[in-house]
Design a protein around this motif. Sequence first.
Motif, PDB file in Angstrom:
ATOM      1  N   HIS A 190      45.290  59.861  56.511  1.00 55.50           N
ATOM      2  CA  HIS A 190      44.302  58.786  56.648  1.00 55.50           C
ATOM      3  C   HIS A 190      44.861  57.440  56.221  1.00 55.50           C
ATOM      4  N   SER A 191      45.781  57.462  55.269  1.00 54.20           N
ATOM      5  CA  SER A 191      46.448  56.216  54.882  1.00 54.20           C
ATOM      6  C   SER A 191      47.829  56.557  54.344  1.00 54.20           C
ATOM      7  N   LEU A 192      48.736  55.607  54.537  1.00 53.32           N
ATOM      8  CA  LEU A 192      50.116  55.762  54.098  1.00 53.32           C
ATOM      9  C   LEU A 192      50.572  54.384  53.627  1.00 53.32           C
ATOM     10  N   ASN A 193      50.819  54.263  52.324  1.00 47.81           N
ATOM     11  CA  ASN A 193      51.200  52.977  51.744  1.00 47.81           C
ATOM     12  C   ASN A 193      52.484  53.124  50.947  1.00 47.81           C
ATOM     13  N   PHE A 194      53.370  52.143  51.107  1.00 46.41           N
ATOM     14  CA  PHE A 194      54.644  52.139  50.391  1.00 46.41           C
ATOM     15  C   PHE A 194      54.776  50.805  49.665  1.00 46.41           C
ATOM     16  N   THR A 195      54.818  50.872  48.329  1.00 47.94           N
ATOM     17  CA  THR A 195      54.943  49.683  47.507  1.00 47.94           C
ATOM     18  C   THR A 195      55.864  49.984  46.342  1.00 47.94           C
ATOM     19  N   GLU A 196      56.883  49.146  46.173  1.00 49.75           N
ATOM     20  CA  GLU A 196      57.798  49.251  45.026  1.00 49.75           C
ATOM     21  C   GLU A 196      58.321  50.672  44.832  1.00 49.75           C
ATOM     22  N   ASN A 197      58.862  51.253  45.894  1.00 46.67           N
ATOM     23  CA  ASN A 197      59.467  52.589  45.877  1.00 46.67           C
ATOM     24  C   ASN A 197      58.476  53.727  45.654  1.00 46.67           C
ATOM     25  N   VAL A 198      57.194  53.467  45.794  1.00 44.93           N
ATOM     26  CA  VAL A 198      56.178  54.509  45.654  1.00 44.93           C
ATOM     27  C   VAL A 198      55.451  54.661  46.984  1.00 44.93           C
ATOM     28  N   LEU A 199      55.496  55.878  47.518  1.00 46.25           N
ATOM     29  CA  LEU A 199      54.808  56.215  48.758  1.00 46.25           C
ATOM     30  C   LEU A 199      53.554  56.999  48.394  1.00 46.25           C
ATOM     31  N   GLU A 200      52.418  56.530  48.886  1.00 45.60           N
ATOM     32  CA  GLU A 200      51.159  57.224  48.622  1.00 45.60           C
ATOM     33  C   GLU A 200      50.468  57.511  49.948  1.00 45.60           C
ATOM     34  N   ALA A 201      50.078  58.753  50.131  1.00 50.63           N
ATOM     35  CA  ALA A 201      49.389  59.180  51.348  1.00 50.63           C
ATOM     36  C   ALA A 201      48.073  59.848  50.974  1.00 50.63           C
ATOM     37  N   GLN A 202      47.039  59.478  51.703  1.00 52.16           N
ATOM     38  CA  GLN A 202      45.741  60.132  51.581  1.00 52.16           C
ATOM     39  C   GLN A 202      45.606  61.030  52.796  1.00 52.16           C
ATOM     40  N   VAL A 203      45.392  62.325  52.562  1.00 53.87           N
ATOM     41  CA  VAL A 203      45.302  63.282  53.662  1.00 53.87           C
ATOM     42  C   VAL A 203      44.052  64.142  53.519  1.00 53.87           C
ATOM     43  N   SER A 204      43.660  64.751  54.628  1.00 53.68           N
ATOM     44  CA  SER A 204      42.612  65.772  54.585  1.00 53.68           C
ATOM     45  C   SER A 204      43.168  67.029  55.244  1.00 53.68           C
TER      46      SER A 204
END
Length: 121
Positions: free
Chosen positions: A11-25
Amino acid sequence: MILKDSFYRIHSLNFTENVLEAQVSIDPKHAIFDGHFPGNPVTPGVVQLEMVKEILGTHFNRPIQLKTLANSKFLAVLNPENTADATFKMTIAEQEDQSLKVSGQISTSEGICLKFSGIYQ
């Protein structure tokens, strides 16, 4: 990618300052759960690690393979009937040989399900 868009959706994929965060279902009705386990779906550990690999591949827009799994600690059951939404949070360091040193976790509203670290290429 064998699981993306069938077993789970990003649902979302964000990359900031070497941190990748994904929201999934996760789809609690997927065929994987027919055998693991009927009436009490448990996301297999190998499937969780495949999701990590596929999310990395989606972000970097290339095939990614796990080279070395330094550690993995399964802390809680990832049951999509209890909570279908999960957060993947990974710290990524690109190495000189183009490999990726990754450490991260999978969590739900119920807590952390998996902590891991490894080398991907």
